[in-house]
Design a protein around this motif. Structure first.
Motif, PDB file in Angstrom:
ATOM      1  N   ARG A 174       0.937  -1.028  -0.154  1.00 48.99           N
ATOM      2  CA  ARG A 174      -0.177  -0.058  -0.093  1.00 48.99           C
ATOM      3  C   ARG A 174       1.007   1.234  -0.108  1.00 48.99           C
ATOM      4  NH1 ARG A 174      -4.672  -1.817   4.432  1.00 48.99           N
ATOM      5  NH2 ARG A 174      -5.188  -3.854   3.595  1.00 48.99           N
ATOM      6  N   ASP A 220       1.135   4.075   1.321  1.00 48.03           N
ATOM      7  CA  ASP A 220       0.703   4.779   2.416  1.00 48.03           C
ATOM      8  C   ASP A 220       1.853   5.636   2.823  1.00 48.03           C
ATOM      9  OD1 ASP A 220      -0.792   5.569   4.913  1.00 48.03           O
ATOM     10  OD2 ASP A 220      -0.848   3.528   5.645  1.00 48.03           O
ATOM     11  N   GLY A 222       4.979   0.889  12.322  1.00 45.34           N
ATOM     12  CA  GLY A 222       3.886  -0.091  12.174  1.00 45.34           C
ATOM     13  C   GLY A 222       3.211  -0.025  10.850  1.00 45.34           C
ATOM     14  N   ARG A 223       3.744   0.956   9.895  1.00 47.22           N
ATOM     15  CA  ARG A 223       2.986   1.059   8.771  1.00 47.22           C
ATOM     16  C   ARG A 223       3.892   1.063   7.622  1.00 47.22           C
ATOM     17  NH1 ARG A 223      -2.367   2.526   7.859  1.00 47.22           N
ATOM     18  NH2 ARG A 223      -2.741   2.191  10.033  1.00 47.22           N
ATOM     19  N   TYR A 224       3.788   0.100   6.681  1.00 46.03           N
ATOM     20  CA  TYR A 224       5.001  -0.007   5.727  1.00 46.03           C
ATOM     21  C   TYR A 224       4.234  -0.028   4.195  1.00 46.03           C
ATOM     22  CZ  TYR A 224       7.661  -1.408   9.821  1.00 46.03           C
ATOM     23  OH  TYR A 224       8.012  -1.344  11.204  1.00 46.03           O
ATOM     24  N   PHE A 228       3.949  -4.903   3.496  1.00 51.28           N
ATOM     25  CA  PHE A 228       3.819  -5.371   4.750  1.00 51.28           C
ATOM     26  C   PHE A 228       3.302  -6.608   4.676  1.00 51.28           C
ATOM     27  CE2 PHE A 228      -0.712  -5.079   5.205  1.00 51.28           C
ATOM     28  CZ  PHE A 228      -1.086  -4.049   4.170  1.00 51.28           C
ATOM     29  N   GLN A 262       0.838 -10.131   5.739  1.00 52.75           N
ATOM     30  CA  GLN A 262      -0.791 -10.547   6.404  1.00 52.75           C
ATOM     31  C   GLN A 262      -0.729 -11.821   6.648  1.00 52.75           C
ATOM     32  OE1 GLN A 262      -4.038  -8.430   4.320  1.00 52.75           O
ATOM     33  NE2 GLN A 262      -3.655  -6.849   5.736  1.00 52.75           N
ATOM     34  N   ALA A 288      -4.909  -1.484  15.207  1.00 51.62           N
ATOM     35  CA  ALA A 288      -5.570  -2.703  15.284  1.00 51.62           C
ATOM     36  C   ALA A 288      -4.510  -3.833  14.728  1.00 51.62           C
ATOM     37  CB  ALA A 288      -6.598  -2.519  14.076  1.00 51.62           C
ATOM     38  N   LEU A 289      -4.572  -5.412  15.313  1.00 52.26           N
ATOM     39  CA  LEU A 289      -3.932  -6.153  14.864  1.00 52.26           C
ATOM     40  C   LEU A 289      -4.468  -7.157  13.877  1.00 52.26           C
ATOM     41  CD1 LEU A 289      -3.039  -7.762  18.371  1.00 52.26           C
ATOM     42  CD2 LEU A 289      -1.570  -6.821  16.724  1.00 52.26           C
ATOM     43  N   GLY A 290      -5.659  -6.903  13.780  1.00 51.34           N
ATOM     44  CA  GLY A 290      -6.463  -7.594  12.558  1.00 51.34           C
ATOM     45  C   GLY A 290      -7.833  -7.173  12.492  1.00 51.34           C
ATOM     46  N   ALA A 307      -7.884 -10.698   8.346  1.00 53.23           N
ATOM     47  CA  ALA A 307      -6.557 -10.609   7.869  1.00 53.23           C
ATOM     48  C   ALA A 307      -5.854  -9.704   9.175  1.00 53.23           C
ATOM     49  CB  ALA A 307      -6.441  -9.814   6.696  1.00 53.23           C
ATOM     50  N   GLY A 355      -1.993  -8.233  10.373  1.00 53.29           N
ATOM     51  CA  GLY A 355      -0.595  -7.844  10.022  1.00 53.29           C
ATOM     52  C   GLY A 355       0.529  -8.404  10.679  1.00 53.29           C
ATOM     53  N   ARG A 378       3.125  -6.028  12.686  1.00 52.87           N
ATOM     54  CA  ARG A 378       2.588  -5.435  14.076  1.00 52.87           C
ATOM     55  C   ARG A 378       2.450  -6.681  15.048  1.00 52.87           C
ATOM     56  NH1 ARG A 378      -2.229  -1.503  11.982  1.00 52.87           N
ATOM     57  NH2 ARG A 378      -0.865  -0.309  10.629  1.00 52.87           N
TER      58      ARG A 378
HETATM   59  P1  AMP Z   1      -6.982  -3.929   6.668  1.00 54.53           P
HETATM   60  O1  AMP Z   1      -6.874  -5.051   5.509  1.00 54.53           O
HETATM   61  O2  AMP Z   1      -6.544  -2.520   6.242  1.00 54.53           O
HETATM   62  O3  AMP Z   1      -8.005  -4.290   7.495  1.00 54.53           O
HETATM   63  O4  AMP Z   1      -5.684  -4.339   7.581  1.00 54.53           O
HETATM   64  C1  AMP Z   1      -5.461  -5.468   8.181  1.00 54.53           C
HETATM   65  C2  AMP Z   1      -4.528  -5.715   9.219  1.00 54.53           C
HETATM   66  O5  AMP Z   1      -3.217  -5.506   8.258  1.00 54.53           O
HETATM   67  C3  AMP Z   1      -4.304  -4.390  10.225  1.00 54.53           C
HETATM   68  O6  AMP Z   1      -5.133  -4.554  11.190  1.00 54.53           O
HETATM   69  C4  AMP Z   1      -2.790  -4.243  10.258  1.00 54.53           C
HETATM   70  O7  AMP Z   1      -2.506  -5.231  11.314  1.00 54.53           O
HETATM   71  C5  AMP Z   1      -2.373  -4.699   8.936  1.00 54.53           C
HETATM   72  N1  AMP Z   1      -1.982  -3.779   8.303  1.00 54.53           N
HETATM   73  C6  AMP Z   1      -2.593  -2.784   7.345  1.00 54.53           C
HETATM   74  N2  AMP Z   1      -2.060  -1.765   6.675  1.00 54.53           N
HETATM   75  C7  AMP Z   1      -0.662  -2.087   6.812  1.00 54.53           C
HETATM   76  C8  AMP Z   1       0.827  -1.373   6.789  1.00 54.53           C
HETATM   77  N3  AMP Z   1       0.470  -0.320   5.805  1.00 54.53           N
HETATM   78  N4  AMP Z   1       1.680  -1.659   7.508  1.00 54.53           N
HETATM   79  C9  AMP Z   1       1.694  -2.586   8.344  1.00 54.53           C
HETATM   80  N5  AMP Z   1       0.592  -3.383   8.539  1.00 54.53           N
HETATM   81  C10 AMP Z   1      -0.472  -3.222   7.992  1.00 54.53           C
END
Ligand code: AMP
Length: 418
Positions: free
Chosen positions: A115, A117, A122-124, A127, A129, A283-285, A308, A310, A313
């Motif tokens: 992504r 982003d 914690g945001r890459y 990343f 899943q 959020a962990l998932g 899903a 991450g 995290r």
């Molecule tokens: P989502 O698909 O957005 O609901 O994300 C599900 C999980 O993926 C989140 O709870 C995070 O643990 C992890 N996650 C989402 N985006 C990122 C990111 N950019 N970097 C690291 N972990 C992420």
């Protein structure tokens, strides 16, 4: 010639170094074992998909579509690096004929997602899943099952102190009337809302509920709640999910503001947070039902749900909660040739490798210096090889813990090390 600058990693991505990797492996291995315990099978889908597949599975209000790594390949196709796994797994379920097997298909996948982003802790941009999907059944048992699977996995990893947030967002039968009511509630307040929420009011009012903006916060508490407006089927489903969670002693917090912005998301939505933390950042998932996704992708209507989480995290929290992380040496045995004995050292290593992990120190340093490296490596045994020993096919086997050393014939090495 001026030296050129070394080329560093792309912004927002990172390396998982050998010292970190064991922790990841623990998380991945546990994911596979627990998923299999629930009857889920592993699937691997490509990291590239047609951009259209992802774009049909989301809209521009979805972070994963706004942040899509989208590009044209050399053949002029518009492709995307997958931002999440579900769209691809559903595609594979149909293309691979999994729908013809006993239903539902229970699938899991571990892999990288992408992504674009803004990078932060914690945001890459790349990343990882764990993704779990149950496709081909509308049964509430599956909603609860994926939650239980997620809970078991996180608990196994030492992250059992969790907060599970839960909501139901109805379906195409009951949601439209609720959305009208929500709009009626918010319309008179429009001027006071954040710019984002003003823009979403008519187009996607559900998203007003998960707005993080301070301007919107005061109006949430009195907003109508969808769980008060569920149709009979959604209501029965919602009750059944909670009944199963109760019987599994899984605690949850009802969060009426937990929503998904797209029509194809239905009924159950949930998110896991580490105990104590608040806010979406942590959020962990999360997951839930997406009974309308298959159809949005152009396949026959097929109910499904999943979650899903991450791994970045999860492993980060594991490392702060479990310091005793499995520090294993790269090799149990270090073969240490004294002098130019590369061929012989490789042969001795080959013999030892039948029973142990083995490295050879080919460096032409003194044996003393090499012994220091052996200590640093944490090898359990060192096999010292000299020119004389090589002649008689013997070596000195040193136990690095007891510091005992004995002459051993090459042919006995495997037995001694086993
Ligand atoms: P989502 O698909 O957005 O609901 O994300 C599900 C999980 O993926 C989140 O709870 C995070 O643990 C992890 N996650 C989402 N985006 C990122 C990111 N950019 N970097 C690291 N972990 C992420």
């Amino acid at each position: 010639m001026p030296r050129s600058e070394p080329i560093k990693a792309v912004r927002g991505v990172r390396d998982i170094l050998p010292t970190e990797r064991p922790l990841w492996r623990v998380a991945e291995t546990a994911a596979g074992e627990i998923a299999r315990r629930f009857g889920y099978e592993e699937i691997v889908t490509p990291v590239i998909e047609h951009a259209e597949l992802i774009e049909r599975a989301g809209d521009d209000s979805d972070a994963f579509v706004k942040e899509l790594y989208r590009f044209e390949d050399r053949g002029g196709r518009t492709l995307a690096l997958r931002p999440e796994a579900t769209a691809g797994v559903v595609r594979a379920y149909f293309e691979g004929g999994l729908y013809q097997e006993p239903q539902p298909s229970r699938l899991f996948l571990v892999g990288p997602m992408f992504r674009y982003d803004r990078p932060q802790k914690g945001r890459y941009r790349q990343f990882y899943q764990l993704d779990v999907e149950a496709i081909g059944s509308a049964n509430a048992g599956l909603d609860a099952e994926v939650i239980e699977l997620a809970r078991d996995w996180l608990t196994e990893l030492g992250l059992g102190n969790l907060r599970l947030e839960l909501n139901s967002i109805g379906d195409s039968k009951c949601r439209p009337a609720y959305l009208e009511e929500l709009k009626n509630y918010y319309r008179p307040l429009k001027e006071k809302l954040s710019a984002d929420s003003q823009a979403r009011l008519e187009r996607n009012p559900l998203r007003l509920l998960d707005s993080k903006s301070d301007e919107d916060a005061p109006f949430k508490a009195n907003a109508p709640r969808i769980t008060d407006h569920l149709c009979d089927e959604c209501s029965a489903h919602w009750e059944q999910v909670r009944r199963i969670l109760d019987s599994a002693a899984i605690e949850y917090v009802l969060n009426p503001y937990l929503v998904r912005g797209l029509d194809y998301y239905t009924r159950t939505v949930f998110e896991f947070y580490p105990g104590g933390a608040t806010g979406q950042q942590d959020a962990l998932g999360g997951g839930g039902r997406y009974d309308g996704l298959a159809e949005a992708e152009g396949w026959p209507p097929t109910p499904a749900g999943g979650f899903a989480s991450g791994l970045d995290r999860v492993t980060d929290l594991m490392s702060s909660s479990r310091e005793e992380v499995i520090a294993r040496p790269a090799a149990d045995v270090l073969v240490l040739p004294d002098g130019d004995l590369a061929v012989e050292a490789a042969e001795v290593a080959r013999i030892c490798r039948a029973v142990r992990s083995v490295q050879v120190d080919y460096d032409p340093r003194s044996t003393k210096a090499k012994m220091r490296s052996a200590n640093k490596l944490g090898a359990k045994w060192v096999v010292l090889l000299t020119a004389e020993g090589a002649q008689s096919r013997t070596a000195q086997l040193r136990d690095m813990t007891s510091r005992e050393q004995a002459e051993v014939s090459w042919s006995d090495l495997a037995d001694r090390l086993a």
